[in-house]
Write a protein that holds these residues in place. Structure first.
Motif, PDB file in Angstrom:
ATOM      1  N   LEU A 192       0.828  -1.208   0.000  1.00  0.00           N
ATOM      2  CA  LEU A 192       0.000   0.000   0.000  1.00  0.00           C
ATOM      3  C   LEU A 192       0.862   1.257   0.000  1.00  0.00           C
ATOM      4  CD1 LEU A 192      -2.760  -0.854   2.643  1.00  0.00           C
ATOM      5  CD2 LEU A 192      -3.131  -0.453   0.203  1.00  0.00           C
ATOM      6  N   PRO A 193       0.427   2.303  -0.708  1.00  0.00           N
ATOM      7  CA  PRO A 193       1.137   3.589  -0.615  1.00  0.00           C
ATOM      8  C   PRO A 193       1.176   4.052   0.845  1.00  0.00           C
ATOM      9  CG  PRO A 193      -0.471   3.621  -2.393  1.00  0.00           C
ATOM     10  CD  PRO A 193      -0.720   2.364  -1.632  1.00  0.00           C
ATOM     11  N   MET A 194       2.210   4.809   1.188  1.00  0.00           N
ATOM     12  CA  MET A 194       2.407   5.200   2.575  1.00  0.00           C
ATOM     13  C   MET A 194       1.231   5.988   3.131  1.00  0.00           C
ATOM     14  SD  MET A 194       4.257   4.757   5.154  1.00  0.00           S
ATOM     15  CE  MET A 194       5.648   3.969   4.324  1.00  0.00           C
ATOM     16  N   ASP A 195       0.619   6.850   2.323  1.00  0.00           N
ATOM     17  CA  ASP A 195      -0.496   7.633   2.844  1.00  0.00           C
ATOM     18  C   ASP A 195      -1.672   6.737   3.201  1.00  0.00           C
ATOM     19  OD1 ASP A 195      -0.969   7.049   0.134  1.00  0.00           O
ATOM     20  OD2 ASP A 195      -2.251   8.802  -0.121  1.00  0.00           O
ATOM     21  N   GLN A 196      -1.866   5.652   2.430  1.00  0.00           N
ATOM     22  CA  GLN A 196      -2.938   4.717   2.741  1.00  0.00           C
ATOM     23  C   GLN A 196      -2.620   3.921   4.002  1.00  0.00           C
ATOM     24  OE1 GLN A 196      -6.061   3.727   1.279  1.00  0.00           O
ATOM     25  NE2 GLN A 196      -5.881   5.775   0.414  1.00  0.00           N
ATOM     26  N   GLN A 197      -1.363   3.589   4.200  1.00  0.00           N
ATOM     27  CA  GLN A 197      -0.974   2.896   5.428  1.00  0.00           C
ATOM     28  C   GLN A 197      -1.232   3.768   6.654  1.00  0.00           C
ATOM     29  OE1 GLN A 197       2.708   0.745   5.654  1.00  0.00           O
ATOM     30  NE2 GLN A 197       2.911   0.595   3.427  1.00  0.00           N
ATOM     31  N   VAL A 198      -0.895   5.034   6.543  1.00  0.00           N
ATOM     32  CA  VAL A 198      -1.131   5.962   7.657  1.00  0.00           C
ATOM     33  C   VAL A 198      -2.628   6.113   7.916  1.00  0.00           C
ATOM     34  CG1 VAL A 198      -0.905   8.367   8.417  1.00  0.00           C
ATOM     35  CG2 VAL A 198       1.048   7.198   7.344  1.00  0.00           C
ATOM     36  N   THR A 199      -3.408   6.221   6.838  1.00  0.00           N
ATOM     37  CA  THR A 199      -4.861   6.315   6.990  1.00  0.00           C
ATOM     38  C   THR A 199      -5.416   5.077   7.675  1.00  0.00           C
ATOM     39  OG1 THR A 199      -5.073   7.707   5.025  1.00  0.00           O
ATOM     40  CG2 THR A 199      -7.045   6.535   5.735  1.00  0.00           C
ATOM     41  N   PHE A 200      -4.919   3.904   7.270  1.00  0.00           N
ATOM     42  CA  PHE A 200      -5.344   2.649   7.888  1.00  0.00           C
ATOM     43  C   PHE A 200      -5.021   2.629   9.377  1.00  0.00           C
ATOM     44  CE2 PHE A 200      -3.445  -1.553   9.056  1.00  0.00           C
ATOM     45  CZ  PHE A 200      -4.634  -2.157   9.430  1.00  0.00           C
ATOM     46  N   LEU A 201      -3.810   3.025   9.739  1.00  0.00           N
ATOM     47  CA  LEU A 201      -3.420   3.039  11.152  1.00  0.00           C
ATOM     48  C   LEU A 201      -4.294   4.009  11.944  1.00  0.00           C
ATOM     49  CD1 LEU A 201      -1.635   2.312  13.525  1.00  0.00           C
ATOM     50  CD2 LEU A 201       0.048   3.988  12.708  1.00  0.00           C
ATOM     51  N   ASN A 202      -4.493   5.211  11.414  1.00  0.00           N
ATOM     52  CA  ASN A 202      -5.320   6.200  12.116  1.00  0.00           C
ATOM     53  C   ASN A 202      -6.762   5.717  12.266  1.00  0.00           C
ATOM     54  OD1 ASN A 202      -3.165   7.967  12.379  1.00  0.00           O
ATOM     55  ND2 ASN A 202      -3.657   9.107  10.518  1.00  0.00           N
ATOM     56  N   ALA A 203      -7.301   5.080  11.227  1.00  0.00           N
ATOM     57  CA  ALA A 203      -8.667   4.562  11.287  1.00  0.00           C
ATOM     58  C   ALA A 203      -8.777   3.445  12.326  1.00  0.00           C
ATOM     59  CB  ALA A 203      -9.106   4.052   9.919  1.00  0.00           C
TER      60      ALA A 203
END
Length: 301
Positions: A192-203
């Motif tokens: 996954l692109p890094m921004d999507q990984q961060v979004t996943f973690l935050n969610a």
């Protein structure tokens, strides 16, 4: 039970890799038997059963009975998403090379100050030292946070449907195959692109207060054989990470439907067991099969 189910399968290894683990509590006497949904695709000489699984369970859930057990007993082979290694450390070793950040950026430096504070508090509340995850990409602590509260609530990976089915298949001398490899499943997150990984973690962090209640509700719908209600509950959790939903759910459903169609060319009876969310809602494996011109029937008895 799609994104969550894949997380739960790998999260035990994530916890081991980070040096932390949660302990499950035993539950009392068994409740009435569950009646999870079951489907069948067939032609003149082949039957393929489709069963949606839950990857963690409590000791009081009785489900391997009735039509599910009958279909399994009638099958020549079992097909799972992956075949887990018997030693979780093997899985954690596979994850290690894919989880470590290659750019040298610390995990908490990828988060906004507000998200960082929430993340660190969530990790500490769940007995996970956030410092141990600093060299990892964000999907790794997202996995760990997805399973730790459930383990404390009494859910166990060892009681998950796949492990029960695989043990029964081995005992009966049935062939056991997999639709995917471990590397593929971990790669869904690692790619996954890094921004999507961060979004996943935050969610994941944002959803922690309701995780126990949400999973209990999903499990209730699964036990009652209510895939439509299961899908409605899951759809909300997918909205925050649409790319992850596509990678983990829709694309894989389409691939599996193609596999099922091809498998119909060989005679026999097959029991396919995948995460229950893959067999629920729009874009499900059943939808993909119907788009290929195949009929899918719900098994009632």
């Amino acid at each position: 039970m799609t994104i969550l189910s894949t997380l739960l399968r790998a999260a035990t290894a994530a916890l081991l890799l980070a040096g932390a683990a949660a302990q499950a509590r035993p539950e009392p006497a068994a409740a009435p038997a569950a009646t999870p949904a079951l489907w069948r695709v067939r032609d003149a000489d082949t039957s393929i059963y489709l069963f949606g699984t839950v990857h963690v369970m409590k000791p009081d859930v009785v489900w391997f009975t009735g039509k599910v057990k009958d279909a399994f007993d009638a099958s020549d082979e079992l097909v799972l998403e992956i075949i887990e290694p018997d030693d979780p450390r093997t899985l954690s070793a596979t994850m290690a090379g894919m989880a470590l950040a290659k750019d040298g950026v610390k995990l908490t430096d990828r988060l906004t100050p507000q998200a960082r504070t929430a993340y660190q508090a969530a990790m500490q509340a769940n007995g996970l030292p956030w410092q141990n995850f600093e060299l990892f990409n964000p999907w790794m602590p997202g996995m760990a946070l997805s399973v730790a509260p459930l383990a404390r609530a009494g859910f166990s990976n060892d009681l998950g449907a796949e492990k029960v089915l695989r043990a029964a298949a081995v005992a009966a001398g049935k062939k056991v195959e997999a639709l995917e490899s471990i590397e593929q499943q971990i790669g869904f997150f690692a790619g996954l692109p890094m921004d999507q990984q961060v979004t996943f973690l935050n969610a994941t962090v944002d959803g922690l207060p309701d995780l126990d209640k949400s999973f209990d509700l999903l499990l209730r719908h699964w036990k009652a054989g209510e895939p439509d209600k299961l899908a409605r509950e899951m759809n909300e959790s997918l909205e925050a990470t649409p790319q992850l939903a596509r990678v983990l759910l829709t694309d894989r459903n389409a691939n599996w439907a193609q596999w099922i169609k091809a498998r119909l060319d060989r005679p026999g009876t097959v029991f396919v067991a995948v995460g229950a969310g893959h067999l629920a809602g729009s874009g499900s494996v059943q939808d993909q099969l119907k788009a290929l011109g195949l009929q899918v029937d719900r098994v009632k008895k």
